[in-house]
Design a protein around this motif. Structure first.
Motif, PDB file in Angstrom:
ATOM      1  N   PRO A  23       0.829  -1.262  -0.093  1.00 56.93           N
ATOM      2  CA  PRO A  23       0.160   0.096  -0.054  1.00 56.93           C
ATOM      3  C   PRO A  23       0.827   1.258  -0.105  1.00 56.93           C
ATOM      4  N   ILE A  24       1.949   1.249   0.517  1.00 51.74           N
ATOM      5  CA  ILE A  24       2.908   2.618   0.614  1.00 51.74           C
ATOM      6  C   ILE A  24       3.698   2.407  -0.536  1.00 51.74           C
ATOM      7  N   VAL A  25       4.535   1.305  -0.827  1.00 53.24           N
ATOM      8  CA  VAL A  25       5.252   1.330  -2.102  1.00 53.24           C
ATOM      9  C   VAL A  25       4.772   1.620  -3.303  1.00 53.24           C
ATOM     10  N   ASN A  26       3.475   1.208  -3.514  1.00 51.92           N
ATOM     11  CA  ASN A  26       2.948   1.183  -4.903  1.00 51.92           C
ATOM     12  C   ASN A  26       2.195   2.662  -5.263  1.00 51.92           C
ATOM     13  N   GLN A  27       2.262   3.701  -4.256  1.00 51.83           N
ATOM     14  CA  GLN A  27       1.779   4.854  -4.647  1.00 51.83           C
ATOM     15  C   GLN A  27       2.540   5.624  -5.543  1.00 51.83           C
ATOM     16  N   VAL A  28       2.122   6.009  -6.759  1.00 55.52           N
ATOM     17  CA  VAL A  28       2.820   6.661  -7.907  1.00 55.52           C
ATOM     18  C   VAL A  28       2.804   8.185  -7.493  1.00 55.52           C
ATOM     19  N   ILE A  29       4.048   8.387  -7.746  1.00 58.48           N
ATOM     20  CA  ILE A  29       4.478   9.791  -7.056  1.00 58.48           C
ATOM     21  C   ILE A  29       4.493  10.950  -8.455  1.00 58.48           C
ATOM     22  N   GLY A  30       4.877  10.193  -9.506  1.00 58.64           N
ATOM     23  CA  GLY A  30       5.064  10.970 -10.859  1.00 58.64           C
ATOM     24  C   GLY A  30       5.503  10.142 -12.097  1.00 58.64           C
ATOM     25  N   LYS A  31       5.860  10.849 -13.081  1.00 60.78           N
ATOM     26  CA  LYS A  31       6.188  10.030 -14.276  1.00 60.78           C
ATOM     27  C   LYS A  31       7.379  10.488 -14.917  1.00 60.78           C
ATOM     28  N   ALA A  32       8.353   9.776 -14.950  1.00 56.28           N
ATOM     29  CA  ALA A  32       9.556   9.901 -15.653  1.00 56.28           C
ATOM     30  C   ALA A  32       9.598   9.889 -17.113  1.00 56.28           C
ATOM     31  N   SER A  33      10.028  10.843 -17.910  1.00 55.33           N
ATOM     32  CA  SER A  33       9.936  10.726 -19.354  1.00 55.33           C
ATOM     33  C   SER A  33      11.258   9.996 -19.899  1.00 55.33           C
ATOM     34  N   VAL A  34      12.459   9.979 -19.165  1.00 61.19           N
ATOM     35  CA  VAL A  34      13.551   9.156 -19.537  1.00 61.19           C
ATOM     36  C   VAL A  34      14.018   8.323 -18.024  1.00 61.19           C
ATOM     37  N   ARG A  36      21.469   5.711  -4.010  1.00 62.19           N
ATOM     38  CA  ARG A  36      21.487   4.391  -4.114  1.00 62.19           C
ATOM     39  C   ARG A  36      20.933   3.499  -5.259  1.00 62.19           C
ATOM     40  N   ALA A  37      20.403   4.329  -6.006  1.00 62.69           N
ATOM     41  CA  ALA A  37      19.640   3.623  -7.311  1.00 62.69           C
ATOM     42  C   ALA A  37      19.313   4.464  -8.348  1.00 62.69           C
ATOM     43  N   ASP A  38      18.794   4.075  -9.583  1.00 62.31           N
ATOM     44  CA  ASP A  38      18.305   4.866 -10.673  1.00 62.31           C
ATOM     45  C   ASP A  38      16.684   5.010 -10.548  1.00 62.31           C
ATOM     46  N   ILE A  39      16.127   5.949 -11.072  1.00 68.29           N
ATOM     47  CA  ILE A  39      14.678   6.318 -11.206  1.00 68.29           C
ATOM     48  C   ILE A  39      14.343   5.510 -12.644  1.00 68.29           C
ATOM     49  N   PRO A  40      13.322   4.633 -12.567  1.00 66.42           N
ATOM     50  CA  PRO A  40      13.094   4.200 -13.800  1.00 66.42           C
ATOM     51  C   PRO A  40      12.217   5.043 -14.798  1.00 66.42           C
ATOM     52  N   GLU A  41      12.152   5.139 -16.082  1.00 62.52           N
ATOM     53  CA  GLU A  41      11.241   5.609 -16.907  1.00 62.52           C
ATOM     54  C   GLU A  41       9.916   5.229 -16.807  1.00 62.52           C
ATOM     55  N   GLY A  42       8.966   5.956 -16.810  1.00 61.52           N
ATOM     56  CA  GLY A  42       7.534   5.800 -16.579  1.00 61.52           C
ATOM     57  C   GLY A  42       7.001   6.096 -15.217  1.00 61.52           C
ATOM     58  N   ASP A  43       5.951   5.352 -14.801  1.00 59.39           N
ATOM     59  CA  ASP A  43       5.620   5.741 -13.489  1.00 59.39           C
ATOM     60  C   ASP A  43       6.432   5.595 -12.247  1.00 59.39           C
ATOM     61  N   VAL A  44       6.811   6.569 -11.481  1.00 63.62           N
ATOM     62  CA  VAL A  44       7.753   6.380 -10.303  1.00 63.62           C
ATOM     63  C   VAL A  44       7.028   6.403  -9.164  1.00 63.62           C
ATOM     64  N   THR A  45       7.194   5.348  -8.419  1.00 57.99           N
ATOM     65  CA  THR A  45       6.369   5.052  -7.289  1.00 57.99           C
ATOM     66  C   THR A  45       7.129   5.431  -6.107  1.00 57.99           C
TER      67      THR A  45
END
Length: 531
Positions: free
Chosen positions: A338-349, A388-397
């Motif tokens: 329930p916490i992890v899957n909240q969509v915060i934004g959308k990355a174009s790349v 610590r990690a990359d942000i994926p393209e598309g929906d960012v949770t």
């Protein structure tokens, strides 16, 4: 020689050879009976990566379920197998483990059958009390009561400031077919420089060599001749010469001759070589590999007579994930979903933490911008080890952003002069061999690798291109780790009018939410190498 003579000669020869052949075979059997083959499987710097797929040679690798399969398959090859881990099993973890106080990772290590472990610097991220709760069990208000680890932790060089006693047992003895094998633990003395000071305020980190050799001497008096070291310190191996360099090499050269193997960690590197007769191994990080050490120990002398190491990559191809560990991880995922899957934004790349030659990264820029925006300061600085990690393209949770910034460090604003800012940037090179290139927002800087380590910053400008004034006072944001002098950035401790704000993660979440969507970030030339 005639035919009869030749036949007689052959029979005579056979009569002499047969007893010797039988004796040789019998001697070989006796030798085998006098020896025990022991396998030690080692993992390091797992960092709670229960469900994060890694890449090795461009192919999927890692996750707890696949790691468990590799361990079990190797165990089948030798009934005399011990499993060890060399620190940073937890800390800087993705949300599946971190949101549950890293209890899931300890439970998975229990299931894997770990025999002994040591602490890394990240075990101290939330302080001594929480570290001991994970080891020995105890109550936490967010998760309730936890049973703790079912295996011992050892650390010879971490002592209580008041009592001067080790906070954990310095060593433990594991017995295989009656043969005692000693395991001594130690963690890098650099720990106070690379964790939040409050996490280590009650302990001291004494010299690794001194502590390990003292414990080796004690084990030898107890009759232990096969001695292993679990050392959360590392180095690097040259691909061509195979030479191992770094602190692990400096330490290993000074260790007691009775020590046979040093299991390394901390630098997330590939090590499989020999230093002063001691085998040194390290299997990358995040569960991407394990180190397999095969020993032959003499039953009579109880000493190691042969040793060899292999680094085994945990690639997914052709491998079935362990069903028990797989079910455990899915249970944890459901709890945090329930916490992890909240969509915060959308990355174009994709927004990666990969740096260019100068040390700039797109993810570092985004995080520094978020911190400057949240605290409304002139500039912001971000340590590279906190990305610590990359942000994926598309929906960012929320889970994606948590994985990028798992430390939950509070932000601190302060005032520094332009001269202090330049001095702080020069502290990037306080260890010239391992510079910590600061990500920045609101300014740019240029550095020259050919200049002295304490004077490599040749130009600092505001974002509009005007030089900063050494005598002017500016407002600056840094996370609590940097603000309190982490990574040797002691100038930040001189900042005045300090104000503590929200956590770095909260700032990043809020910043991404308010950006025009889809959002992006890229390398912009904020950090430059002198031409």
């Amino acid at each position: 020689m005639g035919i009869i003579g030749a036949t007689t000669f052959t029979l005579l020869a056979a009569s002499f050879l047969t007893p010797f052949s039988e004796a040789a075979a019998k001697d070989a059997d006796n030798k085998r009976n006098r020896q025990v083959e022991v396998q030690i499987l080692s993992m390091n710097d797992f960092h709670g990566q229960l469900d994060t797929i890694q890449k090795v040679d461009g192919k999927p690798a890692g996750t707890a379920a696949y790691l468990a399969t590799y361990l079990k398959e190797r165990q089948k090859q030798n009934p005399h197998t011990l499993i060890v881990h060399n620190g940073d099993a937890v800390g800087a973890s993705p949300p599946t483990s971190a949101l549950l106080q890293d209890e899931p990772t300890i439970e998975v290590l229990n299931q894997m059958g770990v025999s002994v472990g040591t602490v890394g610097n990240h075990e101290f991220d939330e302080g001594l009390k929480e570290m001991k709760r994970l080891i020995y069990g105890g109550y936490h208000p967010q998760t309730g009561y936890f049973k703790g680890a079912r295996f011992p932790y050892v650390a010879a060089n971490v002592i209580d400031k008041k009592s001067k006693r080790p906070i954990l047992p310095p060593s433990t003895i594991q017995r295989v077919k009656g043969i005692p094998i000693g395991f001594i633990g130690a963690v890098t003395t650099e720990t106070p420089k690379i964790v939040v000071p409050s996490g280590v305020k009650d302990v001291e980190f004494i010299d690794e060599v001194e502590a390990i050799n003292r414990e080796a001497k004690r084990l030898k008096k107890m009759g232990v001749k096969s001695i292993m070291v679990l050392l959360h310190e590392g180095g690097f191996e040259d691909k061509n010469s195979k030479e191992i360099t770094g602190r692990i090499a400096d330490i290993t050269k000074k260790l007691d001759p009775e020590i046979d193997v040093v299991f390394s960690g901390h630098t997330h590197s590939y090590l499989n070589g020999t230093i002063n007769g001691k085998l040194v191994v390290q299997g990358l990080n995040y569960g991407k590999a394990i180190a397999d050490v095969d020993l032959i120990i003499d039953r009579k002398t109880k000493d190691v007579v042969s040793k060899k190491g292999e680094i085994v990559f945990t690639k997914h191809e052709g491998v079935t994930p362990d069903p028990i560990v797989d079910r455990m991880v899915k249970k944890y995922q459901q709890k945090v979903a329930p916490i992890v899957n909240q969509v915060i934004g959308k990355a174009s790349v994709p927004i990666t933490k990969q740096t260019n030659e100068a040390g700039e990264s797109a993810a570092g820029n985004l995080i520094a911008d978020a911190q400057r925006w949240k605290m409304n300061t002139d500039f912001a600085f971000m340590n590279p080890g906190g990305v610590r990690a990359d942000i994926p393209e598309g929906d960012v949770t929320f889970g994606d952003l948590y994985t990028v910034q798992p430390f939950n460090n509070d932000l601190v604003s302060m005032k520094l002069t332009g001269a202090q800012i330049k001095q702080a940037l020069n502290q990037i090179f306080s260890d010239p061999n391992r510079p910590h290139i600061l990500h920045v927002s609101g300014l740019t800087y240029t550095w020259d690798p050919n200049r002295p380590a304490n004077d490599r910053i040749i130009e600092v400008k505001k974002a509009d291109g005007t030089p900063i004034d050494p005598n002017q006072t500016y407002t600056v944001t840094a996370n609590y780790f940097l603000a309190d002098g982490g990574d040797n950035f002691t100038v930040f401790k001189e900042g005045t009018d300090r104000v503590t704000g929200q956590s770095d993660l909260d700032a990043l979440v809020e910043y991404v939410k308010q950006l025009p969507q889809p959002f992006s970030a890229q390398i912009e030339g904020r950090i430059k190498l002198a031409q």
